[in-house]
Design an enzyme around this catalytic site. Structure first.
Site, PDB file in Angstrom:
ATOM      1  CD  GLU A   1      -3.054  -1.033   2.196  1.00 18.24           C
ATOM      2  OE1 GLU A   1      -2.938  -0.217   3.112  1.00 18.24           O
ATOM      3  OE2 GLU A   1      -4.052  -1.762   2.069  1.00 18.24           O
TER       4      GLU A   1
ATOM      5  CD  GLU B   1      -4.280  -5.747   3.298  1.00 15.20           C
ATOM      6  OE1 GLU B   1      -5.048  -4.934   3.846  1.00 15.20           O
ATOM      7  OE2 GLU B   1      -3.041  -5.684   3.396  1.00 15.20           O
TER       8      GLU B   1
HETATM    9  C1  FCB Z   1      -4.823  -2.207   5.257  1.00 14.61           C
HETATM   10  C2  FCB Z   1      -3.514  -2.713   5.814  1.00 14.61           C
HETATM   11  C3  FCB Z   1      -3.655  -3.831   6.794  1.00 14.61           C
HETATM   12  C4  FCB Z   1      -4.834  -3.647   7.705  1.00 14.61           C
HETATM   13  C5  FCB Z   1      -6.069  -3.362   6.882  1.00 14.61           C
HETATM   14  C6  FCB Z   1      -7.341  -3.226   7.703  1.00 14.61           C
HETATM   15  O1  FCB Z   1      -4.685  -0.872   4.872  1.00 14.61           O
HETATM   16  O2  FCB Z   1      -2.692  -3.159   4.769  1.00 14.61           O
HETATM   17  O3  FCB Z   1      -2.443  -3.934   7.512  1.00 14.61           O
HETATM   18  O4  FCB Z   1      -4.581  -2.662   8.616  1.00 14.61           O
HETATM   19  O5  FCB Z   1      -5.899  -2.206   6.130  1.00 14.61           O
END
Ligand code: FCB
Length: 442
Positions: free
Chosen positions: A171, A355
């Site tokens: 990210e 994610e």
């Molecule tokens: C993302 C992160 C992860 C976690 C999620 C909820 O931005 O990569 O570490 O905190 O959000």
């Protein structure tokens, strides 16, 4: 009790893969095993940054419980385990002397994944910058790409041959903008020049790491970016313009750098004066070809004009149901990014959702039905994106287990597995069982 069913393996194309994700600082227990101090330790120790000033010193104690955790991932039926390596555990000073216990830990962990039939998907940097490098400006310092390349080489000479995939940096938007412009994450800066430099150095470091790994003969290298659906809060031209600026900074800057070798005009309007001189030269390695792109997606944001100062937007609360984070649930955004990214940036390059998930105030004795319906809606968005031609090859849920949610400490529960942070007992939630029902059979 009969659980609502989720889309199963049979609903997806034959090679589609399921995974779960975690990150080092959020689960391992950074106070143990010889890891060096990180900017998250000091950020958390500074009044007002993190709820109850909680840090990752013990977290889920994964360092000692990793075998149990890998068993949980195997029994879920996952194909992929997306995990991260801690720079400060491997190189406590960021450079120089290796902490042998740190590299040994990851060596065993990776062998443990392979022994359980899991594909190890490693991230080299998921936010725990060694303090010794933070002291020198961290991501703001133009030497970061060299330091990061050296760290990459140290790690990959030992572990590279057993990893299924690698992404250098989790990210870029969070590492740079959220942490150097908004000040919400370590190092907690609110400075436009620091933000511009960090944004560029993150991409430059990514590119250098890719070059190092290619040089070692490694394959299946990618990048993981995060996305938030940007929606105008009303239909005025000023809200639409604010939304466009938000979208350009959040959703387009990094992809544009990685895949088009330039930055969007809407971002340059605010940042160009603060970027390093001759930053264009770095696009030669920033655009190093990749084998896949990972998308992290959780929510949407409603924007309208701000107070006039660039980037001149502000967020407004939206009407949809929200998670424990206060994030609106908007699965259409996932479909949008999967299809739009392929069309605009990546073509046929394989995509993964790296994610997706929700925080919920779970009680271990009650089924986490809200999470089940969140997963259901987002898996269906993936199915629709595939039907619409997106080359999506896998879905990786955040997260295996409840963990240290950064500035929110241990309060926000994202896990498929419940963790009691006193006893450290793990208990699979209903969402874990529902996923396992549909994915365990290959
Ligand atoms: C993302 C992160 C992860 C976690 C999620 C909820 O931005 O990569 O570490 O905190 O959000």
């Amino acid at each position: 009790m009969t659980l609502p069913s989720l889309p199963t393996r049979a609903d997806f194309p034959p090679d589609f893969m399921l995974g779960v994700a975690t990150s080092a600082y959020q689960i391992e227990g950074h106070g143990q095993g010889g890891a060096g101090s990180t900017h998250w330790d000091t950020f958390a120790a500074t009044r007002g940054n993190v709820i109850r000033a909680e840090d990752g010193a013990r977290a889920c104690d994964h360092l000692n419980r990793w075998e149990e955790d890998l068993d949980l991932i195997r029994d879920l039926g996952a194909d992929i385990y997306r995990f991260s390596l801690s720079w400060a555990r491997i190189l406590p000073e960021g450079r120089g002397t290796v902490n042998a216990a740190g590299l040994d830990f990851y060596d065993r962990l990776i062998d443990g994944m392979l022994a359980r039939g899991l594909r190890p998907a490693a991230t080299l940097y998921h936010w725990e910058l060694p303090s010794a490098l933070a002291d020198q400006g961290g991501w703001v310092n133009g030497d970061m790409p060299h330091w990061f390349a050296d760290y990459t080489e140290t790690v990959m000479r030992r572990l590279g041959n057993r990893l299924w995939s690698v992404a250098p940096i989790n990210e870029p938007w969070c590492v740079s903008w959220l942490s150097h412009f908004e000040g919400h994450h370590a190092p907690g800066l609110r400075d436009i020049r620091a933000a511009a430099r960090a944004m560029h150095h993150v991409l430059s470091s990514h590119g250098r790491a890719i070059e190092v790994m290619r040089g070692l003969g490694m394959q299946n290298l990618g990048a993981v970016c995060n996305f938030e659906a940007a929606l105008p809060a009303n239909d005025t031209p000023s809200a639409q313009a604010a939304t466009a600026r938000y979208d350009a900074i959040y959703n387009q800057f990094f992809l544009s750098g990685l895949f088009h070798g330039r930055y969007p005009d809407l971002v340059l309007q605010g940042l160009e004066a603060h970027l390093p001189q001759n930053y264009h030269d770095d696009f030669a390695h920033i655009t190093a070809p990749l084998d896949w792109l990972g998308l992290n997606y959780y929510t949407c944001q409603r924007l309208r004009e701000g107070n006039g100062l660039w980037p001149n937007y502000q967020s407004v609360e939206g009407p949809l149901a929200k998670t424990q984070m206060g994030w609106e649930i908007y699965p259409e955004g996932l479909h949008y990014f999967l299809t739009h990214t392929a069309k605009t940036y990546t073509g046929n390059l394989p995509l993964y959702v790296t994610e997706n998930g929700m925080a919920h105030a779970d009680h271990p004795d009650q089924p986490d039905l809200a999470r089940l319906s969140y997963l259901d809606a987002h898996l269906r968005a993936c199915l629709r994106a595939i039907e619409d031609g997106a080359p999506l090859q896998g879905y990786i849920a955040w997260s295996l287990m409840d963990n240290y949610e950064w500035a929110f400490g241990y309060e926000k529960r994202f896990g498929l597995v419940h963790v009691d942070f006193d006893s450290l007992q793990r208990r699979p939630k209903a969402s874990y069982h529902a996923l396992a029902n549909g994915w365990r059979l290959r």
